[in-house]
Design a protein around this motif. Structure first.
Motif, PDB file in Angstrom:
ATOM      1  N   ARG B 204       0.839  -1.208   0.000  1.00 12.63           N
ATOM      2  CA  ARG B 204       0.000   0.000   0.000  1.00 12.63           C
ATOM      3  C   ARG B 204       0.872   1.255   0.000  1.00 12.63           C
ATOM      4  O   ARG B 204       0.517   2.275  -0.588  1.00 12.63           O
ATOM      5  N   LEU B 205       2.011   1.188   0.674  1.00 17.20           N
ATOM      6  CA  LEU B 205       2.904   2.345   0.737  1.00 17.20           C
ATOM      7  C   LEU B 205       3.680   2.538  -0.561  1.00 17.20           C
ATOM      8  O   LEU B 205       3.807   3.649  -1.067  1.00 17.20           O
ATOM      9  N   ARG B 206       4.223   1.438  -1.073  1.00 19.36           N
ATOM     10  CA  ARG B 206       5.205   1.538  -2.154  1.00 19.36           C
ATOM     11  C   ARG B 206       4.734   1.009  -3.494  1.00 19.36           C
ATOM     12  O   ARG B 206       5.438   1.172  -4.500  1.00 19.36           O
ATOM     13  N   GLY B 207       3.595   0.337  -3.507  1.00 15.13           N
ATOM     14  CA  GLY B 207       3.178  -0.322  -4.747  1.00 15.13           C
ATOM     15  C   GLY B 207       4.002  -1.576  -4.953  1.00 15.13           C
ATOM     16  O   GLY B 207       4.795  -1.972  -4.086  1.00 15.13           O
ATOM     17  N   THR B 208       3.839  -2.205  -6.099  1.00 10.88           N
ATOM     18  CA  THR B 208       4.570  -3.451  -6.337  1.00 10.88           C
ATOM     19  C   THR B 208       5.811  -3.186  -7.171  1.00 10.88           C
ATOM     20  O   THR B 208       5.821  -2.320  -8.029  1.00 10.88           O
ATOM     21  N   ALA B 209       6.839  -3.930  -6.881  1.00 10.24           N
ATOM     22  CA  ALA B 209       8.057  -3.873  -7.700  1.00 10.24           C
ATOM     23  C   ALA B 209       8.322  -5.287  -8.182  1.00 10.24           C
ATOM     24  O   ALA B 209       8.136  -6.255  -7.441  1.00 10.24           O
ATOM     25  N   ALA B 210       8.755  -5.404  -9.431  1.00 12.97           N
ATOM     26  CA  ALA B 210       9.001  -6.742  -9.991  1.00 12.97           C
ATOM     27  C   ALA B 210      10.025  -7.489  -9.147  1.00 12.97           C
ATOM     28  O   ALA B 210       9.828  -8.631  -8.762  1.00 12.97           O
ATOM     29  N   ASP B 211      11.128  -6.815  -8.844  1.00 16.19           N
ATOM     30  CA  ASP B 211      12.181  -7.420  -8.035  1.00 16.19           C
ATOM     31  C   ASP B 211      12.362  -6.586  -6.774  1.00 16.19           C
ATOM     32  O   ASP B 211      12.537  -5.371  -6.852  1.00 16.19           O
ATOM     33  N   SER B 212      12.331  -7.225  -5.634  1.00 15.68           N
ATOM     34  CA  SER B 212      12.477  -6.470  -4.383  1.00 15.68           C
ATOM     35  C   SER B 212      12.988  -7.374  -3.272  1.00 15.68           C
ATOM     36  O   SER B 212      12.899  -8.605  -3.341  1.00 15.68           O
ATOM     37  N   ILE B 213      13.524  -6.727  -2.257  1.00 14.85           N
ATOM     38  CA  ILE B 213      13.916  -7.437  -1.036  1.00 14.85           C
ATOM     39  C   ILE B 213      13.470  -6.586   0.146  1.00 14.85           C
ATOM     40  O   ILE B 213      13.611  -5.359   0.112  1.00 14.85           O
ATOM     41  N   VAL B 214      12.884  -7.224   1.127  1.00 14.88           N
ATOM     42  CA  VAL B 214      12.489  -6.538   2.366  1.00 14.88           C
ATOM     43  C   VAL B 214      13.133  -7.295   3.521  1.00 14.88           C
ATOM     44  O   VAL B 214      12.957  -8.506   3.651  1.00 14.88           O
ATOM     45  N   THR B 215      13.886  -6.571   4.318  1.00 15.33           N
ATOM     46  CA  THR B 215      14.614  -7.183   5.424  1.00 15.33           C
ATOM     47  C   THR B 215      13.992  -6.782   6.752  1.00 15.33           C
ATOM     48  O   THR B 215      13.764  -5.599   7.001  1.00 15.33           O
TER      49      THR B 215
END
Lengths: 111, 257
Positions: B204-215
């Motif tokens: 909701r904050l950032r939208g979707t990204a094809a490639d991403s990493i969340v730590t």
């Protein structure tokens, strides 16, 4: 000054684009580096992202192919955090310790 | 004594064109469903006590098998991080050991390369009773074969070999541990609801990204960091050592290029 400390870390690190010292409890951006190209809306979004991802921890990251967002929470004051926007090519092995040291210093000063 | 269907199955297996490499029979590409079926069949055809060495490259699991049942794990390669499992009997009612065995086998299946099996005379005396795990038990425990982690995600994890404690695959919101000790595997599996909530809020904050990493920090035992990775169509959650964020950020930058 807090801004001087942020400027120094940002200027010393190639690839560091913006640093924002924020209060997680109020989700408010307190100070940024002088040359940040980000709008207030973008910084507010960054602060909200920090509050979400630092919910249970002291460090977090959200990255795409274009940008790396690093979030650090102060050990001295759990409300204080540093939000960093970096290019993927940044030398994170020197940047992250420098940003942590900066946060420790400014969080202590601001208490 | 074998009944007719069993006997015909054995004859068929013995007469088919088996391929051998360095004395090991090639079962097929690791991770392919037919390879997993070939593994289960090879165990089901083993009556006499044997150490069966299942290997992909330098990764291997040696299972002590007799009477069509896996009795215990005789050995594993260090990269599978399962030394604690070696020598422990595996029975249906010993849930922890069975789950650990499943995690180790999934890790082997998820490796890149060809899976082979080599039969050796059993290094220890084995029971002839009904203890251990048969083909049906193993099939239930393993579930559907995992998709092999290949390409960019494999490169990312290869770059993080020194700090990587384990990883799990994410598919349809479910997290399936692939590599790591039993405690870490359980912790990774338990991250499902947490990740569902965080990923929705983050989207909701950032939208979707094809490639991403969340730590995320503070969600795994021992100070480990959890990294939710979506890269070139593959989705995994990795656990790395405390303080390893700089290494992960650098590895991510290389992998996502």
């Amino acid at each position: 000054m807090v801004q001087d400390a942020l400027d120094k870390v940002c200027n010393d690190t190639q690839g560091c684009e913006s640093l924002a010292f924020v209060d997680l409890s109020t989700r408010m951006v307190l100070v940024t580096n002088a040359d940040t190209p980000e709008s207030q809306d973008t910084l507010n979004l960054l602060c909200a992202e920090a509050a979400l991802l630092l919910d249970e921890g002291q460090i977090a990251m959200a990255a795409t192919a274009d940008h790396v967002h690093v979030f650090l929470r102060s050990a001295a004051d759990q409300s204080d955090a540093l939000c960093c926007i970096c290019a993927p090519g940044t030398d994170f092995t020197t940047f992250v310790p420098a940003a942590q040291a900066c946060l420790t210093a400014i969080s202590g000063d601001s208490a | 004594m074998s009944d007719d269907p069993q006997l015909s199955g054995k004859i068929e297996a013995l007469t088919q064109d088996a391929v051998f490499e360095d004395g090991a029979m090639v079962l097929g590409p690791a991770g392919a469903p037919e390879t997993t079926q070939a593994i289960l069949r090879s165990i089901d055809m083993t009556m006499l006590p044997r150490d069966m060495v299942f290997a992909v490259g330098t990764s291997f699991v040696t299972l002590a098998v007799s009477g069509k049942r896996v009795r215990h794990v005789a050995d594993t390669s260090p990269d599978l991080m399962a030394e604690g499992l070696v020598g422990q009997p595996v029975n249906v009612d010993e849930t922890d050991a069975v789950q650990s065995l499943a995690t180790v086998l999934r890790a082997l299946f998820a490796a890149e390369g060809v899976l082979t099996v080599k039969r050796q005379t059993a290094s220890t005396a084995l029971d002839a009773g009904t203890a251990g795990l048969g083909q049906q038990d193993l099939s239930k425990v393993l579930g559907p074969p995992p998709v092999a982690v290949t390409g960019s995600v494999s490169t990312l994890m290869g770059d993080l070999y020194e700090v990587l404690g384990g990883y799990a695959q994410i598919a349809d919101g479910a997290i399936t541990p692939v590599k790591g000790d039993a405690d870490l595997a359980a912790a990774l599996e338990a991250l499902g609801p947490k990740w569902a909530a965080v990923s929705q809020a983050h989207m909701r904050l950032r939208g979707t990204a094809a490639d991403s990493i969340v730590t995320l920090d503070g969600v795994l035992p021992g100070g480990s960091l959890a990294h939710f990775v979506s890269l070139k169509g593959a989705q995994v959650v990795m656990a790395t050592a405390e303080g390893s964020l700089p290494e992960v950020a650098l590895a991510w930058a290389r992998a996502a290029r």
